[in-house]
Write a protein that holds these residues in place. Structure first.
Motif, PDB file in Angstrom:
ATOM      1  N   CYS A  16       0.837  -1.209   0.000  1.00 14.65           N
ATOM      2  CA  CYS A  16       0.000   0.000   0.000  1.00 14.65           C
ATOM      3  C   CYS A  16       0.871   1.258   0.000  1.00 14.65           C
ATOM      4  N   SER A  17       1.983   1.213   0.740  1.00 12.08           N
ATOM      5  CA  SER A  17       2.907   2.347   0.755  1.00 12.08           C
ATOM      6  C   SER A  17       3.527   2.564  -0.622  1.00 12.08           C
ATOM      7  N   LYS A  78      -2.653  14.419   2.613  1.00  9.41           N
ATOM      8  CA  LYS A  78      -3.883  13.635   2.783  1.00  9.41           C
ATOM      9  C   LYS A  78      -3.571  12.140   2.827  1.00  9.41           C
ATOM     10  N   LEU A  79      -2.728  11.669   1.914  1.00  3.06           N
ATOM     11  CA  LEU A  79      -2.390  10.250   1.891  1.00  3.06           C
ATOM     12  C   LEU A  79      -1.671   9.837   3.172  1.00  3.06           C
ATOM     13  N   PHE A  80      -0.836  10.738   3.712  1.00  7.66           N
ATOM     14  CA  PHE A  80      -0.139  10.427   4.963  1.00  7.66           C
ATOM     15  C   PHE A  80      -1.134  10.325   6.117  1.00  7.66           C
ATOM     16  N   THR A 127      -6.574  16.882   9.649  1.00 14.11           N
ATOM     17  CA  THR A 127      -7.509  16.676   8.544  1.00 14.11           C
ATOM     18  C   THR A 127      -6.943  17.303   7.266  1.00 14.11           C
ATOM     19  N   GLU A 128      -7.386  16.765   6.151  1.00 10.67           N
ATOM     20  CA  GLU A 128      -7.034  17.326   4.847  1.00 10.67           C
ATOM     21  C   GLU A 128      -8.106  16.905   3.858  1.00 10.67           C
ATOM     22  N   ASP A 129      -8.695  17.875   3.167  1.00 13.20           N
ATOM     23  CA  ASP A 129      -9.737  17.566   2.190  1.00 13.20           C
ATOM     24  C   ASP A 129      -9.223  17.845   0.784  1.00 13.20           C
ATOM     25  N   LEU A 130     -10.124  17.765  -0.187  1.00  8.33           N
ATOM     26  CA  LEU A 130      -9.749  17.975  -1.588  1.00  8.33           C
ATOM     27  C   LEU A 130     -10.220  19.326  -2.105  1.00  8.33           C
ATOM     28  N   ASN A 131     -10.539  20.234  -1.203  1.00 13.04           N
ATOM     29  CA  ASN A 131     -10.997  21.562  -1.608  1.00 13.04           C
ATOM     30  C   ASN A 131      -9.800  22.396  -2.075  1.00 13.04           C
TER      31      ASN A 131
END
Length: 342
Positions: A16-17, A78-80, A127-131
């Motif tokens: 996955c990494s 975000k992936l982290f 948190t991290e979004d896709l905005n």
């Protein structure tokens, strides 16, 4: 069985990494480059009849400089953050599957929902979004300063350019969302592949081994029962002695369980300490990055202020130049007049 679980967990985690690295290096760049290409092509077509002396390639390079690096950093973050939720999800399903608490069909149905629930639980307090509002706003500022500022009278064209910016933002956000969902499905494929290739054989071998042992135990049990009937070994002990032996055996098992429980607590404590240390390092890095960003903003502000003062000084010097010339003429005239009357 524990060895099988740990081996599968480590293999899934590594794959996955590796997948995340591939997503960042390939899929993410493709999504960003495609959005930049479409934006530059559409914008150039809108202003092609005007004299901006701007080629499509130059515009693509400039747009890339503005939005590409910030978007890459955002998705890396975000992936982290989501990686902990991913590991928790995978580990839980691996343990359930190996312990025969869940089947593959049920796992496939529950996986994405469970992964999204773990992502939303915010284990790292981050948190991290896709905005992309903040990032696209920088692009909007560049377009406004260099293009739309000279087109104020053409309201139709200005509105078309603003609509193009909104369209680009939506396309990029949708592309990133699709990329993340595809990644989630690839995580599931990795998990299913590892469980299918590794766990099934190990479980079968163990079950066969258990069956063989069971047959031996049955045979041995039959022999033992015959021996017990023949010799009556328990008859040599009184009730109190047998009771004490049973208590001793129970105490021994309890001690073993207590030792295992103590080891699990120590391991859990170590994991919690490492997680806390990791969180502190992440927070420290974020704080350091914020300070650097603030310092950069302050330096930019000072640079703007210095440029403004320099411009003011240049204006003053330009205004003084005619005055100096006039004074020089007056001085020269006085000198020439003095020489005539000497």
């Amino acid at each position: 069985m524990i060895g099988v679980i740990e081996r599968v967990k480590n293999s899934v985690l590594l794959k996955c990494s590796t997948l995340n690295d591939e997503i960042i290096a390939k899929d993410l760049i493709n999504v960003i480059d495609e959005g930049i290409y479409h934006f530059a092509e559409d914008l150039i077509s809108l202003i092609s009849d005007l004299n901006f002396n701007l080629t499509e390639e130059e515009l693509r390079n400039k747009v890339s400089d503005i939005i590409k690096t910030p978007i890459v950093k955002k998705i890396k973050r975000k992936l982290f953050i989501d990686s902990l939720a991913l590991q928790i999800t995978n580990d839980g399903f691996i343990e359930q599957y190996v312990n025969k608490e869940i089947k593959l069909d049920e796992l496939k149905k529950k996986y994405i929902k469970e992964l999204n629930a773990n992502k939303s639980s915010n284990q790292l307090n981050m948190t991290e979004d896709l905005n992309l509002n903040e990032i696209i706003e920088k692009l909007r500022l560049y377009v406004d300063e260099n293009i739309t500022s000279s087109l104020r009278e053409n309201v139709f064209l200005v509105n078309a350019i603003n609509a193009l910016l909104d369209k680009t933002k939506n396309e990029l956000e949708n592309g990133l969302d699709v990329m993340i969902k595809q990644a989630d499905n690839k995580y599931l494929d990795i998990l299913i592949g590892e469980l299918t290739n590794n766990v099934s054989n190990d479980v079968i071998e163990k079950e066969e081994g258990e069956d063989i042992m069971t047959e031996k135990e049955v045979t041995q049990s039959n022999n033992d029962s015959k021996s017990i009937k023949a010799a009556s070994n328990f008859d040599m002990y009184d009730d109190m002695t047998l009771f004490n032996k049973m208590i001793l055996a129970l105490n021994t098992k309890e001690e073993k369980l207590s030792r295992k429980e103590s080891k699990h607590k120590e391991r859990k404590k170590e994991v919690d300490e490492r997680l806390n240390a990791t969180n502190k390092n992440i927070e420290a890095n974020i704080e350091r990055e914020n300070k650097l960003s603030q310092r950069k903003l302050e330096l930019n502000s000072k640079e703007v202020e210095l440029n403004s003062r320099l411009s003011e000084a240049e204006v003053i010097f330009l205004n003084m130049k005619p005055l100096i010339k006039g004074l020089n003429k007056i001085k020269k005239a006085e000198e020439e007049g003095g020489n005539k009357h000497e």
